[in-house]
Structures are given as C-alpha cells and as structure tokens.
Motif scaffolding. Structure first.
Motif, mmCIF file in Angstrom:
data_model
loop_
_atom_site.group_PDB
_atom_site.id
_atom_site.type_symbol
_atom_site.label_atom_id
_atom_site.label_comp_id
_atom_site.label_asym_id
_atom_site.label_seq_id
_atom_site.Cartn_x
_atom_site.Cartn_y
_atom_site.Cartn_z
ATOM 1 N N VAL A 97 0.885 -1.168 0.000
ATOM 2 C CA VAL A 97 0.000 0.000 0.000
ATOM 3 C C VAL A 97 0.922 1.217 0.000
ATOM 4 C CG1 VAL A 97 -0.282 0.159 2.544
ATOM 5 C CG2 VAL A 97 -1.980 1.167 1.029
ATOM 6 N N VAL A 98 0.609 2.152 -0.874
ATOM 7 C CA VAL A 98 1.398 3.378 -0.983
ATOM 8 C C VAL A 98 0.542 4.502 -0.409
ATOM 9 C CG1 VAL A 98 2.704 4.879 -2.523
ATOM 10 C CG2 VAL A 98 2.378 2.450 -3.106
ATOM 11 N N LEU A 99 1.050 5.135 0.652
ATOM 12 C CA LEU A 99 0.268 6.131 1.399
ATOM 13 C C LEU A 99 0.663 7.533 0.950
ATOM 14 C CD1 LEU A 99 0.878 4.426 4.855
ATOM 15 C CD2 LEU A 99 -1.220 4.263 3.479
ATOM 16 N N SER A 100 -0.340 8.373 0.647
ATOM 17 C CA SER A 100 -0.033 9.752 0.259
ATOM 18 C C SER A 100 -1.221 10.667 0.552
ATOM 19 C CB SER A 100 0.343 9.822 -1.226
ATOM 20 O OG SER A 100 -0.746 9.424 -2.024
ATOM 21 N N ASP A 101 -1.071 11.932 0.176
ATOM 22 C CA ASP A 101 -2.092 12.962 0.418
ATOM 23 C C ASP A 101 -2.511 12.988 1.887
ATOM 24 O OD1 ASP A 101 -2.026 13.642 -2.259
ATOM 25 O OD2 ASP A 101 -3.672 12.293 -2.795
ATOM 26 N N TRP A 102 -1.532 13.206 2.763
ATOM 27 C CA TRP A 102 -1.806 13.225 4.203
ATOM 28 C C TRP A 102 -2.594 14.477 4.570
ATOM 29 C CZ3 TRP A 102 -0.392 9.283 7.532
ATOM 30 C CH2 TRP A 102 0.430 8.281 6.972
ATOM 31 N N GLN A 103 -3.664 14.292 5.318
ATOM 32 C CA GLN A 103 -4.461 15.425 5.781
ATOM 33 C C GLN A 103 -4.720 15.277 7.273
ATOM 34 O OE1 GLN A 103 -7.975 16.034 3.379
ATOM 35 N NE2 GLN A 103 -6.796 15.841 1.472
ATOM 36 N N THR A 104 -4.948 16.417 7.931
ATOM 37 C CA THR A 104 -5.194 16.375 9.369
ATOM 38 C C THR A 104 -6.685 16.183 9.635
ATOM 39 O OG1 THR A 104 -3.323 17.834 9.695
ATOM 40 C CG2 THR A 104 -4.833 17.608 11.551
ATOM 41 N N VAL A 105 -6.986 15.154 10.411
ATOM 42 C CA VAL A 105 -8.375 14.841 10.768
ATOM 43 C C VAL A 105 -8.438 14.733 12.285
ATOM 44 C CG1 VAL A 105 -10.233 13.149 10.596
ATOM 45 C CG2 VAL A 105 -8.735 13.537 8.630
ATOM 46 N N ASP A 106 -9.136 15.646 12.931
ATOM 47 C CA ASP A 106 -9.274 15.618 14.391
ATOM 48 C C ASP A 106 -7.922 15.386 15.082
ATOM 49 O OD1 ASP A 106 -12.061 15.946 14.081
ATOM 50 O OD2 ASP A 106 -12.325 13.775 13.842
ATOM 51 N N GLY A 107 -6.902 16.115 14.641
ATOM 52 C CA GLY A 107 -5.589 16.039 15.297
ATOM 53 C C GLY A 107 -4.701 14.910 14.808
ATOM 54 N N LEU A 108 -5.210 14.072 13.922
ATOM 55 C CA LEU A 108 -4.420 12.955 13.378
ATOM 56 C C LEU A 108 -4.066 13.233 11.935
ATOM 57 C CD1 LEU A 108 -5.986 9.487 14.245
ATOM 58 C CD2 LEU A 108 -3.935 10.549 15.207
ATOM 59 N N ARG A 109 -2.876 12.795 11.523
ATOM 60 C CA ARG A 109 -2.544 12.854 10.102
ATOM 61 C C ARG A 109 -3.000 11.543 9.475
ATOM 62 N NH1 ARG A 109 -1.320 17.177 7.490
ATOM 63 N NH2 ARG A 109 0.570 16.467 6.446
ATOM 64 N N VAL A 110 -3.793 11.677 8.418
ATOM 65 C CA VAL A 110 -4.364 10.497 7.769
ATOM 66 C C VAL A 110 -4.004 10.519 6.279
ATOM 67 C CG1 VAL A 110 -6.548 9.364 7.132
ATOM 68 C CG2 VAL A 110 -6.274 10.368 9.421
ATOM 69 N N ALA A 111 -3.542 9.390 5.764
ATOM 70 C CA ALA A 111 -3.257 9.291 4.329
ATOM 71 C C ALA A 111 -4.589 9.143 3.603
ATOM 72 C CB ALA A 111 -2.368 8.089 4.045
ATOM 73 N N THR A 112 -4.945 10.125 2.780
ATOM 74 C CA THR A 112 -6.262 10.074 2.133
ATOM 75 C C THR A 112 -6.195 9.431 0.750
ATOM 76 O OG1 THR A 112 -6.025 12.316 1.296
ATOM 77 C CG2 THR A 112 -7.120 12.054 3.440
ATOM 78 N N THR A 113 -5.002 9.143 0.265
ATOM 79 C CA THR A 113 -4.883 8.332 -0.954
ATOM 80 C C THR A 113 -4.083 7.084 -0.614
ATOM 81 O OG1 THR A 113 -4.989 10.241 -2.423
ATOM 82 C CG2 THR A 113 -4.031 8.229 -3.331
ATOM 83 N N ARG A 114 -4.638 5.949 -0.955
ATOM 84 C CA ARG A 114 -3.949 4.677 -0.764
ATOM 85 C C ARG A 114 -3.962 3.946 -2.090
ATOM 86 N NH1 ARG A 114 -7.988 2.933 4.015
ATOM 87 N NH2 ARG A 114 -7.437 4.508 5.565
ATOM 88 N N LYS A 115 -2.775 3.762 -2.627
ATOM 89 C CA LYS A 115 -2.667 2.979 -3.861
ATOM 90 C C LYS A 115 -2.028 1.656 -3.503
ATOM 91 C CE LYS A 115 -2.346 6.651 -7.239
ATOM 92 N NZ LYS A 115 -1.473 7.543 -7.971
ATOM 93 N N TYR A 116 -2.545 0.600 -4.071
ATOM 94 C CA TYR A 116 -1.972 -0.728 -3.827
ATOM 95 C C TYR A 116 -1.259 -1.174 -5.082
ATOM 96 C CZ TYR A 116 -4.776 -0.911 0.415
ATOM 97 O OH TYR A 116 -5.314 -0.650 1.656
ATOM 98 N N GLU A 117 -0.027 -1.638 -4.909
ATOM 99 C CA GLU A 117 0.769 -2.063 -6.060
ATOM 100 C C GLU A 117 1.140 -3.535 -5.944
ATOM 101 O OE1 GLU A 117 2.954 2.248 -6.909
ATOM 102 O OE2 GLU A 117 4.179 0.464 -6.500
ATOM 103 N N LEU A 118 0.918 -4.240 -7.042
ATOM 104 C CA LEU A 118 1.319 -5.638 -7.137
ATOM 105 C C LEU A 118 2.557 -5.664 -8.024
ATOM 106 C CD1 LEU A 118 0.526 -8.692 -6.655
ATOM 107 C CD2 LEU A 118 -0.611 -8.557 -8.871
ATOM 108 N N ASN A 119 3.689 -6.057 -7.450
ATOM 109 C CA ASN A 119 4.953 -6.033 -8.206
ATOM 110 C C ASN A 119 5.163 -4.689 -8.906
ATOM 111 O OD1 ASN A 119 6.265 -8.367 -7.603
ATOM 112 N ND2 ASN A 119 5.925 -9.366 -9.573
ATOM 113 N N GLY A 120 4.788 -3.608 -8.217
ATOM 114 C CA GLY A 120 5.014 -2.273 -8.751
ATOM 115 C C GLY A 120 3.932 -1.754 -9.681
ATOM 116 N N ARG A 121 2.920 -2.577 -9.979
ATOM 117 C CA ARG A 121 1.829 -2.106 -10.860
ATOM 118 C C ARG A 121 0.607 -1.770 -10.010
ATOM 119 N NH1 ARG A 121 0.676 -6.323 -15.531
ATOM 120 N NH2 ARG A 121 0.073 -4.512 -16.763
#
Ligand SMILES: [Zn+2]
Length: 530
Positions: free
Chosen positions: A223-247
């Motif tokens: 899982v590739v985590l990005s687009d971190w945003q603050t939600v109620d004091g927590l940083r949350v990755a709002t984009t999660r891309k899943y890669e199989l062998n890099g795809r």
C-alpha cells in the motif's frame, strides 16, 4: 587466522545489529510523531471513513502480459472500533468485468469471525444461497486476508509498532522509483510487514508484504500512502494505492474521516447462527492472499475454506466420464478435461492453484496408471484457468498455449516461486512450450485430440479443444455450456464460438466447459442468423 576473521565478522555483525535496532525504533517513533503523536493515536476509540475505490486486475487482460482489466469502482463507508477490534464496511461495488453489475453488501470483521450481509460475488456459496436474506460467513482465508489488509492500512499499526519494539527490526533501505527509503520490518501474528518511510517527513510511505501470485510466483504487494491530511488532530493518508509487483491495482480515496464518532455495538453484530458457524482466521504460509483479494476485484470470489470448491457443499473435486477415455474434472468453480491417449494424457486447463492441479494429477494417475500428462493445454492466460500450471510443468508436461502467448509463459515459468505452499521451488525454465498458430493435432495412435485458435473478445490466443472420437469440444469463458439458458440471439462471445467451429470444420455434438457443465452444441449453432 581464519578463526580471527570469523570472530571479527561476528563482532562486526553484533555491532551492526546493536546500532540498527535503535535506528528502526527511531523511524517508528518519528513516524508516530509525524502522524500526530502517540497520545493522539492512543486516544482513537473509533474511526469512521468514507471513500471511493477502483480496482484493476492484471491477470484478466485481453492480451497476456498486456494492459490490466478495469474491474470495478466502488464507494464505501467503514467504521472501526479499536477496543473490540471490529470493523464494518458497507460497500456499493459497480463491476465492469466480467459483466456489468452492482453488488451492495456489508462486511463485518472481528478478531475471530467474518460475516457478509448481501451478495458480494457471482460465486455464491451454498450458505449464501440457503440464507434469506443472502448472507454468509467469511472463509478462513478471506478473514485472514481482510484482517491483514485492515491492519496494513491502519494508522494504529504504527502505535502497535511503537508499543512492541521487540517485534520491530531495522531493514536495509528499499529503493522504489530511484529513491532509497529507510525501512523496518514488523512482525505481527504470522505477518511480516516491511514499512518504508519518507526521509523528509518521517511519515510512512509504503507498507509491503511478500506474497505468492499463482501466475507471477513471488511478488511484492504494497500500500502506498499519500495525500496526508489532518483529521481531528491525526494525520491520515487520504490516498492509498496498492501495487502488485510495482503495478497499481487499487486506488482508494478517503473523502471523509472522523475520529471518535459514536458507534453502537450493533454495527458490528454478527447474527449468532453465523457467528457459531464462522471459520477462524487462517494462519501460516499457505494462505492464498492474492487469490482471495483479487478474485473479489472482479466479483467472482468463492468464499470457501477450500479455494477450489465450496467446502460446505461438496467434499472434493470429482471426475465425470463424458466418453471413453474422456474425464471432466468438476465439483469446483473451474473445470479441466482429461483425455487418455495410447501412452499418455492430455489435460485442458490448470485452474486456481497447484493444490488443485495436484488433485487432478493424482486422480488422473489413479484412473490411468502409468500414463503421464504429456501435454497441458491452457485455453488462455487468465490467472483462474492457468494458475496451476507449475504442477504440470514440474511433472515434465509440455505446455500448449495459443499464438503469441509462448513468451509470456516462458517468463511465468522463469519467475521464482519460493512462497508457493503447494509446490516446492524448482527450476521450470526448461519446460517445453508449444504455440498453436491455427490448429494442432495430438495423435499417438489412440484418440486424437485437436486444439484450435479461436478469434474471440475474451482473450487473445484463446484455444478450444476437440476430441473427434467423442465429437466433444472443450471451451472456457467464451461459453459456459450448461451454466444457464442460451440467450435469444448470439452475443459477440457466442458468435465467436459458432464462427470458430465453422472455420475449424469440426462437427461437435456437445461441448464441455471450463465453467458450467456439458451442453449440446446444436441449440447454440441454431442461434446464427437470428
Ligand atoms: Zn478468462
């Protein structure tokens, strides 16, 4: 001298470990800090998110090794209760493949049971069919896979890592896209996650497992985590891309998130009868994570403790004799055909896994002693019909594929498969592969077998089989004989069958299927011109 060198090497190793350990912990504490701090994470009692997801399946492509098939797009609402380790996800999934349809269903996952309310697959189990309204328990493998994926994507994974430093190990930097990321390994249960961090922000950027894929063998799943945003004091990755062998195979966007919104216990309630019947999560090296996860992409997963068949409905695969020397392997989600010749056997299709293939090979050996499988004909490259090819190659079978697919399968057989729990690692690169350009006749003096290339919309290089002595064809996915009534008019796939039979100049009376059962050919041919 030699001994001194060894001692020096050992002491250097000890020093290296001693210095690496705190570094790994430092990466974890820095990540926790960057995500809002240990207190903020520890204060999370419930987490509610809404989002969208899109999924692509690489091994359902039209061309072998080609562009991935777009599988579905979905919306979801998920809520997790930290104390009870329970999650509920309400899904609306719109599938594009293998046919357009929408499944609306709910998954409830606790630490020791999984439950699905509604219909989430065309591969329904007996339990689902017998339940009104439709519902079923998750299989042991699906429960394990769902728990693993929830853990992989959870911010609380890092709080767990902070609290369990003995299970965190420094790892060598992992380079992705030319960037070297500091990394740690985290053991939890029988999982090992490799976690990569962003050097600049300290935030986790990727969580990796080492999986087995029935086509590509040993693979990475991230899982590739990005687009971190603050939600109620927590940083949350709002984009999660899943890669199989890099795809990239999944793209998830969190559109709304809320920490500690009140949630009632009923949200996670599994009806008592289902809870009592539920499988515990599967453990160990044999959990077919990629099969479980990705069969759900296209809405065809059979949620059974045995991946090949519904373990609540049947106890085994079985052979059905369709004609002298011709056996249909049925009882599961995917079928093969075995044809006996004078000295050896020909098998069509190697579905699901090497476990499945080992069953077929054992049954063939018992039925036709002393006759090895000389040819495995793969009707097409899709993972559900070809993923058990290694067991045949390991026995010395020649792999027969359609025009243009030889190079693909040479690459497949060259891929390491050390994580295949059904077949020990070995070199399969010397396996003979034959491409059928138009037609191929297999004749050893007894019961000729033909394979024909079929122009069709499902997969390039698709083959159909034909046993002239039985006037029996074998076909996979383009038509599922006996699976349901024929339509009023030919659709493009069925039209391809009729055109292909004509072009081949064969006169089948019946067709057996890679799905479905056996059906007469005449009613299909009669649809031409309607
Ligand atoms: Zn297919």
């Amino acid at each position: 001298m030699k001994r001194a060198t060894v001692l020096l090497a050992v002491s250097l190793l000890v020093v290296a470990c001693a210095t690496m350990r705190p570094q790994g912990r430092a990466l974890v504490s820095r990540a926790v800090q960057a995500m809002g701090g240990a207190d903020a994470l520890a204060g999370v009692k419930t987490l509610s998110v809404k989002g969208t997801a899109r999924q692509w399946e690489p091994e359902q492509s039209v061309v072998a090794g080609g562009e991935m098939r777009f599988a579905n797009e979905a919306t979801f609402t998920a809520v997790s209760d930290v104390a009870s380790r329970s999650t509920r996800i309400d899904w609306v999934r719109n599938f594009a493949y293998p046919s357009p349809r929408t499944f609306t269903f709910t998954e409830i996952v606790t630490s020791d049971a999984g439950y699905v309310a509604g219909i989430d697959s065309n591969g329904r189990t007996k339990q689902s069919l017998d339940s009104h309204p439709p519902a079923h328990t998750m299989s042991n493998a699906r429960l394990a896979a769902t728990q693993r994926e929830l853990q992989r994507a959870s911010s609380l994974l890092f709080l767990d890592m902070l609290r369990n430093p003995d299970r965190v190990r420094s790892a060598a930097d992992v380079t992705v896209g030319g960037v070297a990321h500091p990394a740690v390994e985290y053991r939890t249960g029988d999982q090992t996650f490799t976690v990569l961090f962003d050097r600049a922000t300290g935030l986790p950027t990727r969580v990796r497992t080492l999986d087995y894929d029935n086509i590509w063998g040993d693979v990475t799943y991230d899982v590739v985590l990005s687009d971190w945003q603050t939600v109620d004091g927590l940083r949350v990755a709002t984009t999660r891309k899943y890669e199989l062998n890099g795809r990239p195979v999944i793209e998830e966007k969190i559109t709304e998130a809320k920490v500690n919104a009140p949630v009632t216990a009923e949200a996670f309630a599994i009806p008592a009868a289902f809870r009592a019947a539920a499988s515990k999560p599967a453990t160990g090296a044999g959990v077919p994570y990629q099969w479980v996860i990705r069969r759900q992409f296209i809405g065809t997963y059979l949620d059974s403790d045995v991946p090949s068949y519904d373990a609540r409905a049947v106890t085994s695969l079985r052979l059905v004799e369709l004609a002298p020397g011709v056996q249909h392997v049925v009882g599961g989600t995917h079928h093969s055909l075995i044809v006996e010749q004078r000295d050896s056997l020909i098998v069509f299709d190697a579905p699901v896994s090497d476990w499945h293939s080992n069953w077929v090979l054992g049954a063939a050996r018992a039925k036709y002693p002393g006759k090895p499988v000389k040819y495995l004909v793969l009707t097409h490259h899709h993972m559900d019909h070809a993923g058990g090819l290694r067991a045949y190659a390991a026995q010395g079978a020649t792999i027969v594929v359609g025009k243009g697919n030889g190079e693909h399968f040479r690459r497949v057989l060259a891929a390491p498969f050390t994580r295949n729990s059904d077949l020990s690692a070995r070199d399969l690169t010397r396996t003979e592969i034959i491409e059928v350009v138009d037609k191929r006749v297999f004749a050893d003096g007894d019961r000729e077998v033909h394979a024909y290339l079929l122009d069709n919309p499902h997969a390039e290089g698709l083959l159909i089989g034909y046993v002239p002595a039985a006037r029996l064809g074998f076909i996979t996915d383009v038509w599922s004989p006996g699976a349901g009534p024929l339509p009023d008019k030919l659709n493009p796939a069925l039209a391809a069958v009729v055109a292909g039979v004509k072009k081949a100049g064969i006169a089948p009376v019946k067709f057996a299927g890679g799905h479905g059962s056996v059906a007469d050919y005449a009613p299909l041919a009669a649809l031409e011109g309607r």
